[in-house]
Design a protein around this motif. Structure first.
Motif, PDB file in Angstrom:
ATOM      1  N   ILE A  78       0.849  -1.198   0.000  1.00 26.44           N
ATOM      2  CA  ILE A  78       0.000   0.000   0.000  1.00 26.44           C
ATOM      3  C   ILE A  78       0.881   1.243   0.000  1.00 26.44           C
ATOM      4  N   THR A  79       1.933   1.217   0.824  1.00 28.49           N
ATOM      5  CA  THR A  79       2.862   2.354   0.849  1.00 28.49           C
ATOM      6  C   THR A  79       3.509   2.537  -0.519  1.00 28.49           C
ATOM      7  N   ALA A  80       3.909   1.432  -1.162  1.00 31.99           N
ATOM      8  CA  ALA A  80       4.508   1.517  -2.494  1.00 31.99           C
ATOM      9  C   ALA A  80       3.511   2.078  -3.512  1.00 31.99           C
ATOM     10  N   THR A  81       2.263   1.650  -3.422  1.00 34.33           N
ATOM     11  CA  THR A  81       1.223   2.177  -4.310  1.00 34.33           C
ATOM     12  C   THR A  81       1.038   3.677  -4.087  1.00 34.33           C
ATOM     13  N   LEU A  82       1.050   4.084  -2.821  1.00 31.47           N
ATOM     14  CA  LEU A  82       0.885   5.504  -2.499  1.00 31.47           C
ATOM     15  C   LEU A  82       2.019   6.346  -3.082  1.00 31.47           C
ATOM     16  N   VAL A  83       3.272   5.926  -2.916  1.00 34.81           N
ATOM     17  CA  VAL A  83       4.381   6.740  -3.440  1.00 34.81           C
ATOM     18  C   VAL A  83       4.374   6.741  -4.969  1.00 34.81           C
ATOM     19  N   ASP A  84       4.069   5.598  -5.577  1.00 34.31           N
ATOM     20  CA  ASP A  84       4.001   5.536  -7.038  1.00 34.31           C
ATOM     21  C   ASP A  84       2.896   6.451  -7.556  1.00 34.31           C
ATOM     22  N   VAL A 104       8.899   3.135 -14.720  1.00 39.04           N
ATOM     23  CA  VAL A 104       9.826   2.133 -15.255  1.00 39.04           C
ATOM     24  C   VAL A 104      10.754   1.595 -14.173  1.00 39.04           C
ATOM     25  N   GLU A 105      10.870   2.328 -13.061  1.00 41.10           N
ATOM     26  CA  GLU A 105      11.721   1.877 -11.956  1.00 41.10           C
ATOM     27  C   GLU A 105      11.282   2.617 -10.707  1.00 41.10           C
ATOM     28  N   ILE A 106      11.226   1.884  -9.577  1.00 40.85           N
ATOM     29  CA  ILE A 106      10.875   2.512  -8.309  1.00 40.85           C
ATOM     30  C   ILE A 106      11.647   1.830  -7.184  1.00 40.85           C
ATOM     31  N   LYS A 107      12.095   2.628  -6.241  1.00 39.85           N
ATOM     32  CA  LYS A 107      12.783   2.102  -5.060  1.00 39.85           C
ATOM     33  C   LYS A 107      12.123   2.724  -3.846  1.00 39.85           C
ATOM     34  N   VAL A 108      11.679   1.862  -2.932  1.00 41.55           N
ATOM     35  CA  VAL A 108      11.026   2.325  -1.717  1.00 41.55           C
ATOM     36  C   VAL A 108      11.856   1.886  -0.516  1.00 41.55           C
ATOM     37  N   ASN A 109      12.225   2.838   0.316  1.00 40.05           N
ATOM     38  CA  ASN A 109      12.889   2.556   1.589  1.00 40.05           C
ATOM     39  C   ASN A 109      11.845   2.696   2.689  1.00 40.05           C
ATOM     40  N   LEU A 125       9.442  16.819  -7.924  1.00 38.10           N
ATOM     41  CA  LEU A 125       9.982  16.591  -9.263  1.00 38.10           C
ATOM     42  C   LEU A 125      11.473  16.900  -9.258  1.00 38.10           C
ATOM     43  N   ILE A 126      12.273  15.908  -9.627  1.00 40.58           N
ATOM     44  CA  ILE A 126      13.722  16.093  -9.695  1.00 40.58           C
ATOM     45  C   ILE A 126      14.120  16.583 -11.079  1.00 40.58           C
ATOM     46  N   ARG A 127      13.594  15.899 -12.113  1.00 42.10           N
ATOM     47  CA  ARG A 127      13.896  16.298 -13.492  1.00 42.10           C
ATOM     48  C   ARG A 127      12.788  15.820 -14.406  1.00 42.10           C
ATOM     49  N   LEU A 128      12.360  16.678 -15.306  1.00 42.23           N
ATOM     50  CA  LEU A 128      11.379  16.337 -16.320  1.00 42.23           C
ATOM     51  C   LEU A 128      12.021  16.535 -17.683  1.00 42.23           C
ATOM     52  N   GLY A 129      12.378  15.413 -18.316  1.00 43.51           N
ATOM     53  CA  GLY A 129      12.988  15.470 -19.633  1.00 43.51           C
ATOM     54  C   GLY A 129      11.971  15.150 -20.724  1.00 43.51           C
ATOM     55  N   LYS A 130      12.470  14.950 -21.943  1.00 39.88           N
ATOM     56  CA  LYS A 130      11.581  14.632 -23.068  1.00 39.88           C
ATOM     57  C   LYS A 130      11.127  13.177 -23.053  1.00 39.88           C
ATOM     58  N   SER A 131      11.994  12.271 -22.590  1.00 39.83           N
ATOM     59  CA  SER A 131      11.627  10.849 -22.596  1.00 39.83           C
ATOM     60  C   SER A 131      11.602  10.221 -21.208  1.00 39.83           C
ATOM     61  N   LEU A 132      12.227  10.859 -20.218  1.00 38.47           N
ATOM     62  CA  LEU A 132      12.254  10.331 -18.851  1.00 38.47           C
ATOM     63  C   LEU A 132      11.991  11.442 -17.844  1.00 38.47           C
ATOM     64  N   ALA A 133      11.408  11.049 -16.716  1.00 46.60           N
ATOM     65  CA  ALA A 133      11.208  11.973 -15.597  1.00 46.60           C
ATOM     66  C   ALA A 133      11.666  11.277 -14.325  1.00 46.60           C
ATOM     67  N   PHE A 134      12.143  12.069 -13.380  1.00 41.63           N
ATOM     68  CA  PHE A 134      12.643  11.544 -12.110  1.00 41.63           C
ATOM     69  C   PHE A 134      11.958  12.291 -10.971  1.00 41.63           C
ATOM     70  N   ALA A 135      11.576  11.544  -9.925  1.00 40.34           N
ATOM     71  CA  ALA A 135      10.927  12.160  -8.768  1.00 40.34           C
ATOM     72  C   ALA A 135      11.323  11.405  -7.510  1.00 40.34           C
ATOM     73  N   ALA A 150      10.994   7.269  -1.193  1.00 37.39           N
ATOM     74  CA  ALA A 150      11.063   6.556  -2.467  1.00 37.39           C
ATOM     75  C   ALA A 150      11.631   7.449  -3.558  1.00 37.39           C
ATOM     76  N   THR A 151      12.211   6.811  -4.552  1.00 34.35           N
ATOM     77  CA  THR A 151      12.639   7.482  -5.774  1.00 34.35           C
ATOM     78  C   THR A 151      12.118   6.658  -6.946  1.00 34.35           C
ATOM     79  N   ALA A 152      11.900   7.313  -8.078  1.00 34.27           N
ATOM     80  CA  ALA A 152      11.384   6.591  -9.240  1.00 34.27           C
ATOM     81  C   ALA A 152      11.778   7.281 -10.535  1.00 34.27           C
ATOM     82  N   THR A 153      11.783   6.467 -11.578  1.00 32.67           N
ATOM     83  CA  THR A 153      11.994   6.921 -12.949  1.00 32.67           C
ATOM     84  C   THR A 153      10.728   6.605 -13.731  1.00 32.67           C
TER      85      THR A 153
END
Length: 160
Positions: A78-84, A104-109, A125-135, A150-153
């Motif tokens: 549930i926590t992973a669903t919430l962060v995603d 495409v990738e998620i890491k939850v601590n 939002l860490i970075r919003l590019g044309k093909s990838l975003a990071f948060a 959590a961090t994700a791509t």
């Protein structure tokens, strides 16, 4: 009366408070799907977010019986669903029309047990590019206790 209606009637008349709460959440999920086009997990969680500042998005949700594991704490999934959902909502609301973001990738601590009355997730939002975003995203309870980080791509794709 159909089997479903009979089961609902039995739970509403003699079910536990927890069972009745789960039925309420199921109805909430269906309504949210119909009204806002949300997915069912978002409806069960009661997700409704807001931008708190530029590049930051927050969900605030009550902890319900649906979220609990056998140990009486919020289930890690549930926590992973919430962060995603929080990071995905932030990125999708930041994209131009015709584009969508998918994880495409998620890491939850997991830092502490998920206990309390509510969970507050805040994505940045860490970075919003044309093909990838990071948060990244933090989850705290109402007392400010950090539950997870959590961090994700996300891939940026055209909508069909």
């Amino acid at each position: 009366m159909s089997e479903l209606f009979q089961a609902v009637k039995e739970i509403t008349e003699s079910g536990t408070q927890e069972e009745q709460e789960l039925l309420r959440l199921a109805v909430q999920a269906v309504r949210q799907k119909r009204e806002r086009g949300s997915d069912y997990p978002a409806g069960f969680l009661g997700l409704s977010g807001e931008f708190t500042e530029e590049g930051t998005y927050r969900f605030r949700i009550p902890i319900t019986p649906y979220m609990m594991n056998r140990g009486g704490i919020v289930h890690g999934g549930i926590t992973a669903t919430l962060v995603d959902s929080t990071m995905g909502s932030l990125i999708n609301k930041s994209l131009p029309e015709g584009k969508a973001a998918v994880t495409v990738e998620i890491k939850v601590n997991y830092l502490e047990a998920g206990v309390g009355q509510e969970l507050i997730s805040e994505a940045r939002l860490i970075r919003l590019g044309k093909s990838l975003a990071f948060a990244d995203c933090k989850v705290e309870n109402e007392g400010g206790k950090r539950i997870a980080h959590a961090t994700a791509t996300f891939a940026i794709i055209p909508l069909p």
